[in-house]
Motif scaffolding. Sequence first.
Motif, short mmCIF file in Angstrom:
data_model
loop_
_atom_site.label_atom_id
_atom_site.label_comp_id
_atom_site.label_asym_id
_atom_site.label_seq_id
_atom_site.Cartn_x
_atom_site.Cartn_y
_atom_site.Cartn_z
N TYR A 1 -5.05 0.49 -16.90
CA TYR A 1 -4.66 0.00 -18.22
C TYR A 1 -5.52 0.63 -19.32
O TYR A 1 -5.01 1.05 -20.37
CB TYR A 1 -4.78 -1.52 -18.25
CG TYR A 1 -4.31 -2.17 -19.53
CD1 TYR A 1 -2.97 -2.08 -19.92
CD2 TYR A 1 -5.18 -2.89 -20.33
CE1 TYR A 1 -2.53 -2.69 -21.09
CE2 TYR A 1 -4.75 -3.50 -21.50
CZ TYR A 1 -3.43 -3.39 -21.87
OH TYR A 1 -2.98 -3.99 -23.04
N ALA A 2 -6.84 0.73 -19.07
CA ALA A 2 -7.74 1.28 -20.08
C ALA A 2 -7.52 2.76 -20.29
O ALA A 2 -7.80 3.30 -21.36
CB ALA A 2 -9.20 1.02 -19.68
N THR A 3 -6.98 3.45 -19.27
CA THR A 3 -6.70 4.88 -19.41
C THR A 3 -5.56 5.14 -20.37
O THR A 3 -5.46 6.22 -20.94
CB THR A 3 -6.36 5.47 -18.02
OG1 THR A 3 -7.47 5.24 -17.15
CG2 THR A 3 -6.12 6.96 -18.10
N ASP B 1 -11.98 -1.73 -26.34
CA ASP B 1 -13.09 -2.45 -25.73
C ASP B 1 -12.99 -2.39 -24.20
O ASP B 1 -14.00 -2.21 -23.51
CB ASP B 1 -13.10 -3.91 -26.17
CG ASP B 1 -13.47 -4.08 -27.64
OD1 ASP B 1 -14.22 -3.23 -28.15
OD2 ASP B 1 -13.00 -5.06 -28.26
N LEU B 2 -11.78 -2.54 -23.69
CA LEU B 2 -11.59 -2.48 -22.24
C LEU B 2 -11.94 -1.08 -21.71
O LEU B 2 -12.51 -0.95 -20.63
CB LEU B 2 -10.14 -2.83 -21.88
CG LEU B 2 -9.77 -4.31 -22.00
CD1 LEU B 2 -8.27 -4.48 -21.79
CD2 LEU B 2 -10.54 -5.15 -20.99
N LEU B 3 -11.59 -0.07 -22.48
CA LEU B 3 -11.95 1.29 -22.09
C LEU B 3 -13.47 1.44 -22.03
O LEU B 3 -14.01 2.03 -21.09
CB LEU B 3 -11.36 2.29 -23.08
CG LEU B 3 -11.72 3.77 -22.88
CD1 LEU B 3 -11.28 4.25 -21.50
CD2 LEU B 3 -11.08 4.63 -23.97
N ARG B 4 -14.18 0.91 -23.02
CA ARG B 4 -15.64 0.97 -23.03
C ARG B 4 -16.22 0.27 -21.79
O ARG B 4 -17.13 0.78 -21.14
CB ARG B 4 -16.20 0.32 -24.30
CG ARG B 4 -15.91 1.09 -25.58
CD ARG B 4 -16.77 0.54 -26.72
NE ARG B 4 -16.47 1.22 -27.97
CZ ARG B 4 -15.68 0.72 -28.94
NH1 ARG B 4 -15.14 -0.48 -28.79
NH2 ARG B 4 -15.47 1.40 -30.04
N THR C 1 3.91 -2.12 -17.93
CA THR C 1 4.97 -1.81 -16.96
C THR C 1 4.55 -0.65 -16.05
O THR C 1 4.85 -0.66 -14.84
CB THR C 1 6.27 -1.43 -17.68
OG1 THR C 1 6.00 -0.38 -18.62
CG2 THR C 1 6.84 -2.63 -18.42
N GLN C 2 3.85 0.32 -16.60
CA GLN C 2 3.41 1.46 -15.79
C GLN C 2 2.32 1.05 -14.80
O GLN C 2 2.30 1.50 -13.66
CB GLN C 2 2.88 2.57 -16.71
CG GLN C 2 3.96 3.20 -17.58
CD GLN C 2 3.37 4.14 -18.61
OE1 GLN C 2 2.43 3.79 -19.34
NE2 GLN C 2 3.91 5.35 -18.69
N VAL C 3 1.42 0.17 -15.25
CA VAL C 3 0.38 -0.34 -14.34
C VAL C 3 1.03 -1.10 -13.19
O VAL C 3 0.64 -0.96 -12.03
CB VAL C 3 -0.62 -1.24 -15.09
CG1 VAL C 3 -1.63 -1.83 -14.11
CG2 VAL C 3 -1.34 -0.46 -16.18
N GLN D 1 4.41 -7.21 -10.04
CA GLN D 1 5.21 -7.56 -11.20
C GLN D 1 4.39 -7.37 -12.49
O GLN D 1 3.15 -7.48 -12.47
CB GLN D 1 5.67 -9.02 -11.11
CG GLN D 1 6.57 -9.32 -9.94
CD GLN D 1 7.91 -8.60 -10.05
OE1 GLN D 1 8.49 -8.52 -11.13
NE2 GLN D 1 8.38 -8.08 -8.92
N GLU D 2 5.09 -7.10 -13.59
CA GLU D 2 4.41 -6.94 -14.87
C GLU D 2 3.64 -8.21 -15.24
O GLU D 2 2.55 -8.15 -15.81
CB GLU D 2 5.42 -6.60 -15.97
CG GLU D 2 4.77 -6.33 -17.32
CD GLU D 2 5.78 -5.92 -18.38
OE1 GLU D 2 5.42 -5.95 -19.58
OE2 GLU D 2 6.92 -5.56 -18.02
N SER D 3 4.21 -9.37 -14.91
CA SER D 3 3.53 -10.64 -15.21
C SER D 3 2.20 -10.75 -14.47
O SER D 3 1.23 -11.32 -14.98
CB SER D 3 4.43 -11.82 -14.84
OG SER D 3 4.77 -11.78 -13.45
N THR D 4 2.14 -10.17 -13.27
CA THR D 4 0.90 -10.18 -12.50
C THR D 4 -0.16 -9.31 -13.19
O THR D 4 -1.34 -9.68 -13.26
CB THR D 4 1.14 -9.67 -11.08
OG1 THR D 4 2.10 -10.51 -10.44
CG2 THR D 4 -0.14 -9.66 -10.26
N VAL D 5 0.26 -8.16 -13.69
CA VAL D 5 -0.66 -7.28 -14.41
C VAL D 5 -1.21 -7.98 -15.64
O VAL D 5 -2.41 -7.90 -15.93
CB VAL D 5 0.03 -5.96 -14.81
CG1 VAL D 5 -0.89 -5.12 -15.68
CG2 VAL D 5 0.44 -5.19 -13.57
#
Length: 229
Positions: free
Chosen positions: A162-164, A205-208, A169-171, A178-182
């Motif tokens: 996700y941070a990348t 912030d998540l990327l950091r 949906t892609q994750v 499922q997208e809801s799980t992500v």
Amino acid sequence: MSTGAVLAGVIDDHETTMIGLAGAINRFSDLGDPPVKLVRMSTTVDTFIAGDRRMCHVVALDMLLADGSAPSENTAKLVAAGYKVLVFSAGNNVRHLQQALANGATGVSLKDEPVTATVDKLRRVAAGETIPSLDLAAAIEADTEFVEANLSDREAECLALYATGYALTQVATQMNVQESTVKKYVDRIREKYEQVGRPAGTKIDLLRRAVEDGLLPPILPLKKRRNDS
């Protein structure tokens, strides 16, 4: 088997790696004293401990195993069972090295090192030596203000994707969920970082956090990247 030989085991979920290391140990085992003999191989720590009861003096342990087990727990289990542990890793996640060393591993051998170096480190760890190296120093570097968020392996995988820049949906597609799980993973990740005083309210912030925790490589500043392009 030679009297006084160092008896070694290998735990790695890549069959080619295990076979290659086994062949190399057998080939180069007599290039030092005492010789090193590989007597056990396994793809997980649990099967290694529960299997053949021949005691090994030292175990070469991969950090990322297919069963999703944590490096810290794997190292602790092996140490508790009486084995000395040499981390055998690609070395691309400093946090995993830290966790293994904090739980009793006493050396690090990178998979791109000459196999003769790995054999020598198995011998030295078996003898009770703690092996100093740049990788070891980097892995145990203390930061008294840093607090682990203790992400699960699946949460760490989700964060890295996700941070990348992947969309939810892609994750979900990459992780086969499922997208809801992500979305639940991302929410839980943010909660965990908030709890340890490292808030991550935005995707930047998540990327950091992913870079700080060794889940992604350091990113060059934008100005530097423009000059290089």
